[in-house]
Design a protein around this motif. Structure first.
Motif, short mmCIF file in Angstrom:
data_model
loop_
_atom_site.label_atom_id
_atom_site.label_comp_id
_atom_site.label_asym_id
_atom_site.label_seq_id
_atom_site.Cartn_x
_atom_site.Cartn_y
_atom_site.Cartn_z
N VAL A 69 42.42 136.38 139.38
CA VAL A 69 43.16 136.09 140.61
C VAL A 69 43.41 137.39 141.38
O VAL A 69 43.20 137.47 142.59
N LEU A 78 40.55 136.46 149.13
CA LEU A 78 40.62 135.03 148.83
C LEU A 78 41.66 134.74 147.75
O LEU A 78 41.83 135.51 146.82
N LYS A 79 42.32 133.61 147.91
CA LYS A 79 43.23 133.12 146.89
C LYS A 79 42.51 132.01 146.14
O LYS A 79 42.05 131.05 146.73
N ILE A 80 42.41 132.20 144.83
CA ILE A 80 41.66 131.25 144.00
C ILE A 80 42.53 130.71 142.88
O ILE A 80 43.54 131.30 142.52
N ASN A 81 42.09 129.57 142.36
CA ASN A 81 42.69 129.00 141.16
C ASN A 81 41.64 129.04 140.07
O ASN A 81 40.59 128.40 140.21
N VAL A 106 36.00 128.71 139.18
CA VAL A 106 37.17 128.89 140.04
C VAL A 106 37.05 128.01 141.27
O VAL A 106 35.96 127.62 141.68
N GLU A 107 38.19 127.73 141.86
CA GLU A 107 38.25 126.98 143.11
C GLU A 107 39.03 127.80 144.12
O GLU A 107 40.03 128.43 143.78
N HIS A 108 38.54 127.79 145.35
CA HIS A 108 39.27 128.42 146.44
C HIS A 108 40.39 127.49 146.85
O HIS A 108 40.24 126.28 146.81
N ARG A 109 41.52 128.06 147.22
CA ARG A 109 42.65 127.24 147.68
C ARG A 109 42.35 126.80 149.10
O ARG A 109 42.71 127.47 150.06
N GLY A 110 41.64 125.71 149.21
CA GLY A 110 41.15 125.22 150.49
C GLY A 110 39.63 125.30 150.47
O GLY A 110 39.03 125.75 149.50
#
Length: 167
Positions: A69, A78-81, A106-110
């Motif tokens: 992160v 980028l903000k990721i989960n 990972v997934e991008h927040r959006g």
């Protein structure tokens, strides 16, 4: 009984292994597999031209997912989960290199952006067509082989690969 694919070694240890004293402490690296349709986000070393999955070194006391992160935010903004880990790849390369890479889906927040701007001058980011990975200079080769062999699927279990790159 055959060795399960999740425990296979790409290159078996040999009798002529280099002296352990020539190597530095293994580097622990967290990497993220972020996709946008049929494309994979890669980080490119601008001076040398090769690419790798984004991420970076795990700091002492930091969990790998926390490191990922932080590194995504520092390098891309980028903000990721981070999802679950999908691969642990131990790689010994050259005369002194030793890395232990944990790759997370990972997934991008959006929605992932079409263009990812680098926050650092020596690296760039691009979306690489998944079909082009086989011909890309993506490192380390253990991660490239995993991606080409189906690592993009989030349905696979955690794999461990070990590779000694003498070339």
């Amino acid at each position: 009984m055959p060795t399960p694919p999740s425990l296979r070694a790409m290159t078996p240890p040999s009798q002529s292994e280099p002296s352990r004293h020539a190597f530095t402490q293994p580097e622990v690296i967290a990497r993220g597999l972020l996709t946008r349709g049929l494309f994979v986000l890669v980080c490119r070393n601008l001076a040398k031209g090769y690419c790798y999955l984004p991420g970076g070194h795990v700091e002492p006391g930091e969990l790998s997912a926390e490191s990922l992160v932080r590194e995504f935010a520092e390098e891309t903004g980028l903000k990721i989960n981070p999802g679950r880990p999908a691969l642990v790849a131990e790689v010994v390369f050259g005369k002194k290199g030793h890395e232990i890479n944990t790759v997370f889906h990972v997934e991008h927040r959006g929605p992932p952006p079409e263009v990812v701007q680098s926050q650092e001058p020596d690296i760039g980011f691009e979306w690489l067509d998944a079909a082009a990975i086989v011909d890309a200079d993506l490192r380390p080769r253990a991660i490239k082989a995993w991606l080409v062999g189906g690592g993009l699927s989030q349905n696979s279990g955690i794999e461990f690969v070990s590779d000694r790159q003498i070339d």
